[in-house]
Design an enzyme around this catalytic site. Structure first.
Site, PDB file in Angstrom:
ATOM      1  N   LYS A  44       0.819  -1.196   0.000  1.00  0.00           N
ATOM      2  CA  LYS A  44       0.000   0.000   0.000  1.00  0.00           C
ATOM      3  C   LYS A  44       0.863   1.261   0.000  1.00  0.00           C
ATOM      4  CE  LYS A  44      -3.176  -2.365   3.127  1.00  0.00           C
ATOM      5  NZ  LYS A  44      -3.634  -2.371   4.549  1.00  0.00           N
ATOM      6  N   ASP A 104      14.605  -0.767   0.914  1.00  0.00           N
ATOM      7  CA  ASP A 104      15.347  -0.905   2.179  1.00  0.00           C
ATOM      8  C   ASP A 104      16.275  -2.114   2.023  1.00  0.00           C
ATOM      9  OD1 ASP A 104      15.908  -1.772   4.856  1.00  0.00           O
ATOM     10  OD2 ASP A 104      14.219  -0.692   5.644  1.00  0.00           O
ATOM     11  N   LYS A 132      17.025   3.548   1.294  1.00  0.00           N
ATOM     12  CA  LYS A 132      17.874   3.314   2.475  1.00  0.00           C
ATOM     13  C   LYS A 132      19.043   2.464   2.005  1.00  0.00           C
ATOM     14  CE  LYS A 132      14.672   3.181   6.373  1.00  0.00           C
ATOM     15  NZ  LYS A 132      14.098   2.266   7.387  1.00  0.00           N
TER      16      LYS A 132
HETATM   17  C1  PRP Z   1       7.340  -1.704   2.647  1.00  0.00           C
HETATM   18  C2  PRP Z   1       7.537  -0.716   1.501  1.00  0.00           C
HETATM   19  C3  PRP Z   1       8.231  -1.544   0.450  1.00  0.00           C
HETATM   20  C4  PRP Z   1       9.042  -2.532   1.266  1.00  0.00           C
HETATM   21  C5  PRP Z   1      10.495  -2.145   1.221  1.00  0.00           C
HETATM   22  O1  PRP Z   1       6.227  -2.497   2.383  1.00  0.00           O
HETATM   23  O2  PRP Z   1       6.310  -0.199   1.047  1.00  0.00           O
HETATM   24  O3  PRP Z   1       7.308  -2.247  -0.366  1.00  0.00           O
HETATM   25  O4  PRP Z   1       8.533  -2.468   2.604  1.00  0.00           O
HETATM   26  O5  PRP Z   1      11.271  -2.944   2.052  1.00  0.00           O
HETATM   27  P1  PRP Z   1      12.430  -3.949   1.578  1.00  0.00           P
HETATM   28  O6  PRP Z   1      13.261  -3.227   0.565  1.00  0.00           O
HETATM   29  O7  PRP Z   1      13.168  -4.219   2.847  1.00  0.00           O
HETATM   30  O8  PRP Z   1      11.781  -5.182   1.038  1.00  0.00           O
HETATM   31  P2  PRP Z   1       5.434  -3.367   3.481  1.00  0.00           P
HETATM   32  O9  PRP Z   1       5.815  -4.795   3.326  1.00  0.00           O
HETATM   33  O10 PRP Z   1       5.622  -2.731   4.829  1.00  0.00           O
HETATM   34  O11 PRP Z   1       3.921  -3.188   2.986  1.00  0.00           O
HETATM   35  P3  PRP Z   1       3.075  -1.835   2.750  1.00  0.00           P
HETATM   36  O12 PRP Z   1       3.573  -1.213   1.459  1.00  0.00           O
HETATM   37  O13 PRP Z   1       1.666  -2.312   2.631  1.00  0.00           O
HETATM   38  O14 PRP Z   1       3.293  -0.904   3.926  1.00  0.00           O
HETATM   39  C1  7HP Z   2       9.990  -0.628   5.038  1.00  0.00           C
HETATM   40  C2  7HP Z   2       9.520   0.475   5.706  1.00  0.00           C
HETATM   41  N1  7HP Z   2       8.248   0.884   5.980  1.00  0.00           N
HETATM   42  C3  7HP Z   2       8.135   2.029   6.654  1.00  0.00           C
HETATM   43  N2  7HP Z   2       9.200   2.765   7.069  1.00  0.00           N
HETATM   44  C4  7HP Z   2      10.448   2.375   6.808  1.00  0.00           C
HETATM   45  O1  7HP Z   2      11.480   3.110   7.218  1.00  0.00           O
HETATM   46  C5  7HP Z   2      10.636   1.193   6.099  1.00  0.00           C
HETATM   47  N3  7HP Z   2      11.738   0.519   5.682  1.00  0.00           N
HETATM   48  N4  7HP Z   2      11.321  -0.566   5.035  1.00  0.00           N
END
Ligand code: PRP
Ligand code: 7HP
Length: 182
Positions: A44, A104, A132
């Protein structure tokens, strides 16, 4: 807007984000001129960025959504990316642009890229608002990047902690006591 009490520090203001979205849109307008890509928004977190970005795009495009999750309710990736909802559109032979809020560990985008490439798009590029860089566990080439940010857990402008704070118009660092509280 006043700073939310759970926010330690505002990392990126509404204005800084607005300016950066404009810059990214200008690059995309140049690179996708006369193309009609499918813009894939990763639910999302990316929806706020997507909505602001597409209103600055001057080329025809369609949008579609895919939902993956790996953070559950935590501030660290579980390491396992789950596909929760697939695209509606076929991307065979199409130019595809993935729009994400943050990269990330890189696990989410690496998973998505692998998955979407099996469908034989004409091209596949990645656009992220936040990077990041120092947290990467898997290499992923990102084509368009907004800001490189430090390894602090951020929320706002679509990013959440336990599904909250997505509505904040700025990006802020969450107070550690909030996620230690549980
Ligand atoms: C978060 C963000 C990215 C992902 C990045 O999604 O929106 O899709 O993490 O992290 P990574 O590079 O460590 O994989 P999340 O899984 O929290 O779902 P959301 O988008 O519904 O918040
Ligand atoms: C995923 C994510 N979601 C929210 N805040 C951050 O800093 C995050 N890193 N990876």
């Amino acid at each position: 807007m006043k700073k939310h009490p759970d926010i330690e520090e505002i990392l990126l203001t509404e204005n800084q984000i607005k300016r950066k979205v404009g810059e990214i849109a200008r690059q995309l307008n140049r690179d996708y001129k006369n193309k009609k890509p499918i813009i894939v928004s990763v639910l999302k977190g990316s929806v706020v960025f997507l909505c602001d970005l597409i209103r600055k795009l001057e080329f025809d495009h369609i949008i579609d959504f895919i939902s993956v999750s790996s953070y559950a309710n935590a501030t660290e990736s579980s390491g396992v990316v789950r596909l929760l909802m697939d695209l509606r559109e076929s991307i065979v032979g199409r130019d595809v642009l993935i729009v994400e809020d943050i990269v990330d560990t890189g696990l989410t985008l690496a998973y998505l890229k692998r998955n979407l490439l099996t469908r034989k798009p004409k091209s596949l590029k990645i656009c992220v608002l936040l990077d990041k860089k120092e947290c990467r566990k898997q290499f992923i080439k990102v084509d368009y990047v907004g800001f490189t940010i430090p390894n602090k857990f951020c929320v706002g402008y679509g990013l959440d902690y336990r599904q909250l704070y997505r509505n904040l118009p700025y990006i802020g660092i969450l107070k550690p006591q909030v996620y230690r509280r549980k």
